[in-house]
Design a protein around this motif. Sequence first.
Motif, PDB file in Angstrom:
ATOM      1  N   ASP A 237       0.936  -1.199  -0.079  1.00 17.88           N
ATOM      2  CA  ASP A 237      -0.090   0.056  -0.101  1.00 17.88           C
ATOM      3  C   ASP A 237       0.979   1.295  -0.014  1.00 17.88           C
ATOM      4  OD1 ASP A 237      -1.878   1.736   0.082  1.00 17.88           O
ATOM      5  OD2 ASP A 237      -2.274   1.386   2.476  1.00 17.88           O
ATOM      6  N   ILE A 238       0.859   2.157  -1.042  1.00 19.07           N
ATOM      7  CA  ILE A 238       1.647   3.237  -1.271  1.00 19.07           C
ATOM      8  C   ILE A 238       0.734   4.517  -1.352  1.00 19.07           C
ATOM      9  CG2 ILE A 238       3.466   4.545  -2.475  1.00 19.07           C
ATOM     10  CD1 ILE A 238       4.472   1.761  -3.407  1.00 19.07           C
ATOM     11  N   SER A 244       3.569  16.384  -1.011  1.00 19.51           N
ATOM     12  CA  SER A 244       4.761  15.903  -0.576  1.00 19.51           C
ATOM     13  C   SER A 244       5.737  15.925  -1.681  1.00 19.51           C
ATOM     14  CB  SER A 244       4.405  14.315  -0.260  1.00 19.51           C
ATOM     15  OG  SER A 244       3.668  14.007   0.728  1.00 19.51           O
ATOM     16  N   THR A 245       7.108  15.605  -1.371  1.00 23.65           N
ATOM     17  CA  THR A 245       8.277  15.446  -2.254  1.00 23.65           C
ATOM     18  C   THR A 245       8.794  14.163  -1.947  1.00 23.65           C
ATOM     19  OG1 THR A 245       8.714  17.886  -2.257  1.00 23.65           O
ATOM     20  CG2 THR A 245      10.398  16.451  -2.657  1.00 23.65           C
ATOM     21  N   LEU A 258       4.160   2.347   1.883  1.00 21.54           N
ATOM     22  CA  LEU A 258       4.618   3.779   2.382  1.00 21.54           C
ATOM     23  C   LEU A 258       3.418   4.868   2.389  1.00 21.54           C
ATOM     24  CD1 LEU A 258       6.943   5.769   2.949  1.00 21.54           C
ATOM     25  CD2 LEU A 258       6.823   6.218   0.435  1.00 21.54           C
ATOM     26  N   LYS A 259       3.356   5.312   3.486  1.00 23.09           N
ATOM     27  CA  LYS A 259       2.396   6.675   3.534  1.00 23.09           C
ATOM     28  C   LYS A 259       3.425   7.680   3.820  1.00 23.09           C
ATOM     29  CE  LYS A 259      -1.194   3.678   5.483  1.00 23.09           C
ATOM     30  NZ  LYS A 259      -2.249   3.859   4.229  1.00 23.09           N
ATOM     31  N   LEU A 260       3.352   8.725   2.810  1.00 24.82           N
ATOM     32  CA  LEU A 260       4.168   9.893   2.777  1.00 24.82           C
ATOM     33  C   LEU A 260       3.235  11.153   2.953  1.00 24.82           C
ATOM     34  CD1 LEU A 260       6.788  11.360   2.636  1.00 24.82           C
ATOM     35  CD2 LEU A 260       6.881  11.005   0.091  1.00 24.82           C
ATOM     36  N   ASN A 279       6.350  -0.885   5.098  1.00 21.72           N
ATOM     37  CA  ASN A 279       5.049  -0.305   5.901  1.00 21.72           C
ATOM     38  C   ASN A 279       5.807   1.078   6.501  1.00 21.72           C
ATOM     39  OD1 ASN A 279       3.452  -2.203   4.763  1.00 21.72           O
ATOM     40  ND2 ASN A 279       4.084  -3.676   6.404  1.00 21.72           N
ATOM     41  N   LEU A 280       6.086   1.981   5.995  1.00 24.08           N
ATOM     42  CA  LEU A 280       6.818   3.248   6.660  1.00 24.08           C
ATOM     43  C   LEU A 280       5.781   4.111   6.609  1.00 24.08           C
ATOM     44  CD1 LEU A 280       9.239   4.373   7.855  1.00 24.08           C
ATOM     45  CD2 LEU A 280       9.932   5.156   5.490  1.00 24.08           C
TER      46      LEU A 280
END
Length: 330
Positions: A237-238, A244-245, A258-260, A279-280
């Motif tokens: 899951d991204i 964001s950058t 990744l969740k940014l 999963n960051l």
Amino acid sequence: MTVPRTAGQAIGAITKLTNKNDVNDILTINVEYNQLAALLPEGDVNEKETGYSKFPGNTNSFIINNDTYCIVMDKYKGAIPEFVNPKYTDDTKTIFKKPTRLECMMQEYPKLLSKYQREYGKNEEEKKSNDGATFDVGMTCFPPWLAMKPVKSNIADSIKQVQKMGTSFSAAHGESAVYFMNRTLLRAAAKNENLTLESKDKLELVKGLPVDYGARIVLYPSFGATIRDIGEKLKGDISITENSTLILDGDGIEIDGLKLDGTLIIRSKGKNTKIIIKNLSVKNEGYEFKAIDVNDTSIEEKYRIRGYVLNKKGERIIEFDNEKANTVSE
């Protein structure tokens, strides 16, 4: 290779010209935008169905048959016909915008193909020696974000282009287009249209120059040169917010969840160094563009031509150079 072109847009148009004295003498070639309208009875206009001119824009990108190229260059020693392309200050065409000059343009290469066919096309000996060569000229059309978004207009001219065509060849539009392209490639590679969304609002840091806005995605060639390359490194899951950058630099990067919301820079250095994002979740103030006075000469020109500078408010950098596999997670 061509792109859709709006009528009057300041790029050459790909056309098919037919010799009125010989219908078999056909030339597919670029015609400069300031000469096109004079060749058309109805002028250079947009079609109602598409909103674009029927004559697509020239990108100066070619795929050339090497056998044909060598034959033609040998015959004519690379001599491309000369061309004069004057630029005027306005539609009265009475004052030059800048000194005009003779040019020999690479996009005139089809003229040599046509010339060769006229002079040698019926020569049987030539035909026998030209096995594998083809003298036909074709074209294909790509969306502008993929094939052509040059930076070649100053801010004043760019504002006029926006008023006329809705976009421009400004530095701001050029930079915005790179981020748009990378967002599109990332979504395609991940097979996830919701990975990062486009903003509904334009970003207008210079009055009169609204640009598309969304996450600033930077994909180094080392991360992946094709959609397949990139897709092999994206799993799970991204999600990336529009403010964001994300900068991905290195062959050894793999993202598996990744969740940014902010700025994240990932660099893998060294031949065997791997970075596995698992999963960051990253949240910080990130980067933002800050408007500047474009007339302030104390600011470097590379920023004044854009109309803004980068304000780094917060970031997270993940970087390894240890030739090992490194996992970074919550």
